[in-house]
Each structure stands twice: as C-alpha cells, then as structure tokens.
Write a protein that holds these residues in place. Structure first.
Motif, PDB file in Angstrom:
ATOM      1  N   MET A   1       0.826  -1.197   0.000  1.00 43.74           N
ATOM      2  CA  MET A   1       0.000   0.000   0.000  1.00 43.74           C
ATOM      3  C   MET A   1       0.865   1.253   0.000  1.00 43.74           C
ATOM      4  O   MET A   1       0.581   2.216  -0.701  1.00 43.74           O
ATOM      5  CB  MET A   1      -0.918   0.010   1.222  1.00 43.74           C
ATOM      6  N   CYS A   2       1.941   1.230   0.820  1.00 46.07           N
ATOM      7  CA  CYS A   2       2.783   2.424   0.910  1.00 46.07           C
ATOM      8  C   CYS A   2       3.621   2.635  -0.353  1.00 46.07           C
ATOM      9  O   CYS A   2       3.929   3.764  -0.698  1.00 46.07           O
ATOM     10  CB  CYS A   2       3.710   2.317   2.126  1.00 46.07           C
ATOM     11  N   SER A   3       3.993   1.547  -1.037  1.00 49.48           N
ATOM     12  CA  SER A   3       4.847   1.684  -2.218  1.00 49.48           C
ATOM     13  C   SER A   3       4.136   2.347  -3.395  1.00 49.48           C
ATOM     14  O   SER A   3       4.583   3.383  -3.883  1.00 49.48           O
ATOM     15  CB  SER A   3       5.397   0.320  -2.633  1.00 49.48           C
ATOM     16  N   PRO A   4       2.998   1.795  -3.860  1.00 48.80           N
ATOM     17  CA  PRO A   4       2.332   2.435  -5.006  1.00 48.80           C
ATOM     18  C   PRO A   4       1.525   3.664  -4.621  1.00 48.80           C
ATOM     19  O   PRO A   4       1.098   4.427  -5.471  1.00 48.80           O
ATOM     20  CB  PRO A   4       1.421   1.335  -5.539  1.00 48.80           C
ATOM     21  N   ALA A   6      -1.515   3.893  -3.562  1.00 47.52           N
ATOM     22  CA  ALA A   6      -2.829   3.814  -4.199  1.00 47.52           C
ATOM     23  C   ALA A   6      -3.805   3.162  -3.226  1.00 47.52           C
ATOM     24  O   ALA A   6      -3.422   2.328  -2.411  1.00 47.52           O
ATOM     25  CB  ALA A   6      -2.743   2.984  -5.480  1.00 47.52           C
ATOM     26  N   ALA A   7      -5.064   3.574  -3.331  1.00 49.15           N
ATOM     27  CA  ALA A   7      -6.103   2.981  -2.491  1.00 49.15           C
ATOM     28  C   ALA A   7      -6.242   1.500  -2.825  1.00 49.15           C
ATOM     29  O   ALA A   7      -6.118   1.108  -3.984  1.00 49.15           O
ATOM     30  CB  ALA A   7      -7.425   3.699  -2.709  1.00 49.15           C
ATOM     31  N   GLN A   8      -6.458   0.700  -1.799  1.00 55.71           N
ATOM     32  CA  GLN A   8      -6.629  -0.730  -1.999  1.00 55.71           C
ATOM     33  C   GLN A   8      -7.833  -1.202  -1.197  1.00 55.71           C
ATOM     34  O   GLN A   8      -8.228  -0.564  -0.226  1.00 55.71           O
ATOM     35  CB  GLN A   8      -5.371  -1.483  -1.559  1.00 55.71           C
ATOM     36  N   SER A   9      -8.408  -2.325  -1.616  1.00 55.36           N
ATOM     37  CA  SER A   9      -9.598  -2.853  -0.956  1.00 55.36           C
ATOM     38  C   SER A   9      -9.435  -4.330  -0.646  1.00 55.36           C
ATOM     39  O   SER A   9      -8.729  -5.050  -1.349  1.00 55.36           O
ATOM     40  CB  SER A   9     -10.831  -2.693  -1.852  1.00 55.36           C
ATOM     41  N   ILE A  10     -10.090  -4.740   0.399  1.00 52.67           N
ATOM     42  CA  ILE A  10     -10.210  -6.164   0.731  1.00 52.67           C
ATOM     43  C   ILE A  10     -11.704  -6.454   0.746  1.00 52.67           C
ATOM     44  O   ILE A  10     -12.449  -5.815   1.475  1.00 52.67           O
ATOM     45  CB  ILE A  10      -9.614  -6.479   2.118  1.00 52.67           C
ATOM     46  N   ALA A  33      -1.611  -3.707  13.186  1.00 55.63           N
ATOM     47  CA  ALA A  33      -0.257  -4.135  13.549  1.00 55.63           C
ATOM     48  C   ALA A  33       0.760  -3.684  12.499  1.00 55.63           C
ATOM     49  O   ALA A  33       1.838  -3.168  12.835  1.00 55.63           O
ATOM     50  CB  ALA A  33      -0.212  -5.657  13.719  1.00 55.63           C
ATOM     51  N   ARG A  34       0.437  -3.843  11.234  1.00 53.00           N
ATOM     52  CA  ARG A  34       1.350  -3.421  10.151  1.00 53.00           C
ATOM     53  C   ARG A  34       1.500  -1.905  10.117  1.00 53.00           C
ATOM     54  O   ARG A  34       2.563  -1.397   9.772  1.00 53.00           O
ATOM     55  CB  ARG A  34       0.839  -3.935   8.805  1.00 53.00           C
ATOM     56  N   SER A  35       0.456  -1.188  10.467  1.00 52.00           N
ATOM     57  CA  SER A  35       0.534   0.267  10.517  1.00 52.00           C
ATOM     58  C   SER A  35       1.564   0.713  11.552  1.00 52.00           C
ATOM     59  O   SER A  35       2.345   1.628  11.310  1.00 52.00           O
ATOM     60  CB  SER A  35      -0.835   0.861  10.852  1.00 52.00           C
ATOM     61  N   HIS A  36       1.578   0.046  12.712  1.00 48.25           N
ATOM     62  CA  HIS A  36       2.574   0.347  13.741  1.00 48.25           C
ATOM     63  C   HIS A  36       3.987   0.133  13.204  1.00 48.25           C
ATOM     64  O   HIS A  36       4.878   0.952  13.408  1.00 48.25           O
ATOM     65  CB  HIS A  36       2.366  -0.553  14.964  1.00 48.25           C
ATOM     66  N   GLU A  37       4.180  -0.992  12.504  1.00 50.23           N
ATOM     67  CA  GLU A  37       5.498  -1.313  11.958  1.00 50.23           C
ATOM     68  C   GLU A  37       5.932  -0.288  10.914  1.00 50.23           C
ATOM     69  O   GLU A  37       7.081   0.153  10.903  1.00 50.23           O
ATOM     70  CB  GLU A  37       5.488  -2.709  11.343  1.00 50.23           C
ATOM     71  N   ALA A  38       5.013   0.102  10.038  1.00 54.72           N
ATOM     72  CA  ALA A  38       5.340   1.070   8.992  1.00 54.72           C
ATOM     73  C   ALA A  38       5.690   2.431   9.586  1.00 54.72           C
ATOM     74  O   ALA A  38       6.642   3.082   9.156  1.00 54.72           O
ATOM     75  CB  ALA A  38       4.170   1.210   8.018  1.00 54.72           C
ATOM     76  N   SER A  93       3.377   7.836   5.892  1.00 57.56           N
ATOM     77  CA  SER A  93       4.284   6.896   6.573  1.00 57.56           C
ATOM     78  C   SER A  93       3.635   5.531   6.789  1.00 57.56           C
ATOM     79  O   SER A  93       4.304   4.577   7.165  1.00 57.56           O
ATOM     80  CB  SER A  93       4.722   7.464   7.925  1.00 57.56           C
ATOM     81  N   GLY A  94       2.319   5.437   6.589  1.00 55.06           N
ATOM     82  CA  GLY A  94       1.616   4.190   6.821  1.00 55.06           C
ATOM     83  C   GLY A  94       0.909   4.149   8.159  1.00 55.06           C
ATOM     84  O   GLY A  94       0.304   3.150   8.521  1.00 55.06           O
ATOM     85  N   SER A  95       0.965   5.252   8.903  1.00 59.36           N
ATOM     86  CA  SER A  95       0.279   5.319  10.191  1.00 59.36           C
ATOM     87  C   SER A  95      -1.203   5.624   9.968  1.00 59.36           C
ATOM     88  O   SER A  95      -1.556   6.444   9.116  1.00 59.36           O
ATOM     89  CB  SER A  95       0.920   6.417  11.049  1.00 59.36           C
ATOM     90  N   ILE A  96      -2.057   4.961  10.729  1.00 61.05           N
ATOM     91  CA  ILE A  96      -3.495   5.185  10.594  1.00 61.05           C
ATOM     92  C   ILE A  96      -3.850   6.567  11.117  1.00 61.05           C
ATOM     93  O   ILE A  96      -3.430   6.967  12.193  1.00 61.05           O
ATOM     94  CB  ILE A  96      -4.283   4.099  11.355  1.00 61.05           C
ATOM     95  N   ARG A  97      -4.653   7.299  10.351  1.00 60.90           N
ATOM     96  CA  ARG A  97      -5.070   8.648  10.739  1.00 60.90           C
ATOM     97  C   ARG A  97      -6.557   8.746  11.027  1.00 60.90           C
ATOM     98  O   ARG A  97      -6.986   9.539  11.855  1.00 60.90           O
ATOM     99  CB  ARG A  97      -4.694   9.662   9.645  1.00 60.90           C
TER     100      ARG A  97
END
Length: 197
Positions: A1-4, A6-10, A33-38, A93-97
């Motif tokens: 998600m952070c690399s491109p 771009a919005a993504q969906s599950i 959890a991944r947001s914390h790591e990013a 940065s990948g942190s949830i806002r």
C-alpha cells in the motif's frame, strides 16, 4: 500500500457461517499491527495519541457492531444481519489517521420477529442478562427475559459459544472506548429497553 500509494480494498464475502465476521476482525487487527510497523520504520513512533485512539476504536468497534447488528440464525450463532463498508485512512508513513464504518441493509424486521430457533439482535439478550439490578429496575427489564414479547421463547434459548453477560460487558466497554458520555450511553440503553417494552 505504501509503495504504489494507491487505495486498496479487501472484499470479504461468503455464505452464512463461512467466517466473514471473524475474517474481517483478523484483517483489521493485521492492518493495525502493520501500521505500527510502517510508522516505526519511518521514524514516526506509534503516530501519537490520536492515532492510538483511532486504532483502538477500529479494533474495538467489533463488539459494538456485532451486538447491534448480529443475531443467531438457524445456520449461524453469530450471523451479521447487515452489510458493512469500512474505510481506514493512512498518512504517507503508513500510520493510521482516521477510519469510517458504514453499515447498510440492516435486517430491521428481526427486531419484531424471528423464526423458531433464532434470536433477535445480540444486544437485547446481552442487556437482559448483563444489566445490573439497578439498571434492570430503571430500564423496566422483565425477569425472566422471555417475558419480553419481542424476545419470547428465544430469550431462554442458550447459544453455543455466546456469553450474553460477557457480551454486555464488551458492548459497554466499546461505548466507553468510543468516549460516549454518560448521557449518550444512557440514551442507547433506554432506546434498547424501549424496544423491549
């Protein structure tokens, strides 16, 4: 998600009892959890107290949403009786806002009736089982819960894997986590009791 960037969906779909509710909870926990790591990798720590509050609310929304929108059906003891669209917004940065959850197609008819062997929404049984003696008196909750017309015989029907008392505690804790003030919580409880009256 952070690399491109771009919005993504599950998309989680499947028939009743396939595990959509549990899969959605696991996905949200993983994303947090991944947001914390990013954020840590970008040198931003956990993103501050606001980010921590948003993350806590995202994870802890499940008990509240399930209480108000899930019910026992003949095929599934914890069946979602609504559709849900959840958006989670991130900073670079990948942190949830922020996050937003929208429900749709709520099966409102379940409030006034349900098939034999089924139950209405979990929250009604949770409140009858878990409310304190003082709350029961104030909210005019009947004993036994099956005395309430809308619950009927299903109120005394045990459900495997469902603890209504623990569910009520989790529902009340979720309202506290969302920082609902005492007046708002009291309004929710009175509204639920009004359905049962």
């Amino acid at each position: 998600m952070c690399s491109p960037r771009a919005a993504q969906s599950i998309v989680i779909s499947g028939e009743s009892g396939a595990g959509k509710t549990e899969a959605a909870k696991s996905c949200v926990q993983y994303i947090v959890a991944r947001s914390h790591e990013a954020a840590a990798a970008a040198g931003h720590g956990a993103g501050g107290s606001n980010a921590a509050l948003v993350e806590r609310c995202i994870v802890r929304a499940s008990p509240l949403l399930e209480a108000l929108g899930n019910a026992k059906t003949v095929r599934n003891n914890n069946s979602s009786r609504f559709g849900k669209w959840t958006e989670i917004h991130f900073d670079p940065s990948g942190s949830i806002r922020s996050s937003r959850s929208t429900s749709y197609l709520l099966e409102k008819s379940r409030v006034v009736g349900h098939a034999p062997g089924e139950r209405s929404f979990h929250v009604l049984y949770q409140m009858c089982a878990g409310a304190s003696k003082g709350e029961r008196a104030e909210l005019c909750l009947l004993s036994p819960p099956s005395s309430h017309r809308y619950l009927g015989e299903s109120a005394s029907c045990p459900v495997d894997g469902v603890d209504d008392i623990a569910g009520w505690k989790a529902t009340c804790q979720a309202m506290a986590d969302f920082k609902l003030d005492a007046a708002a919580v009291h309004f929710v409880k009175r509204t639920l009791a009004g359905i049962l009256a």
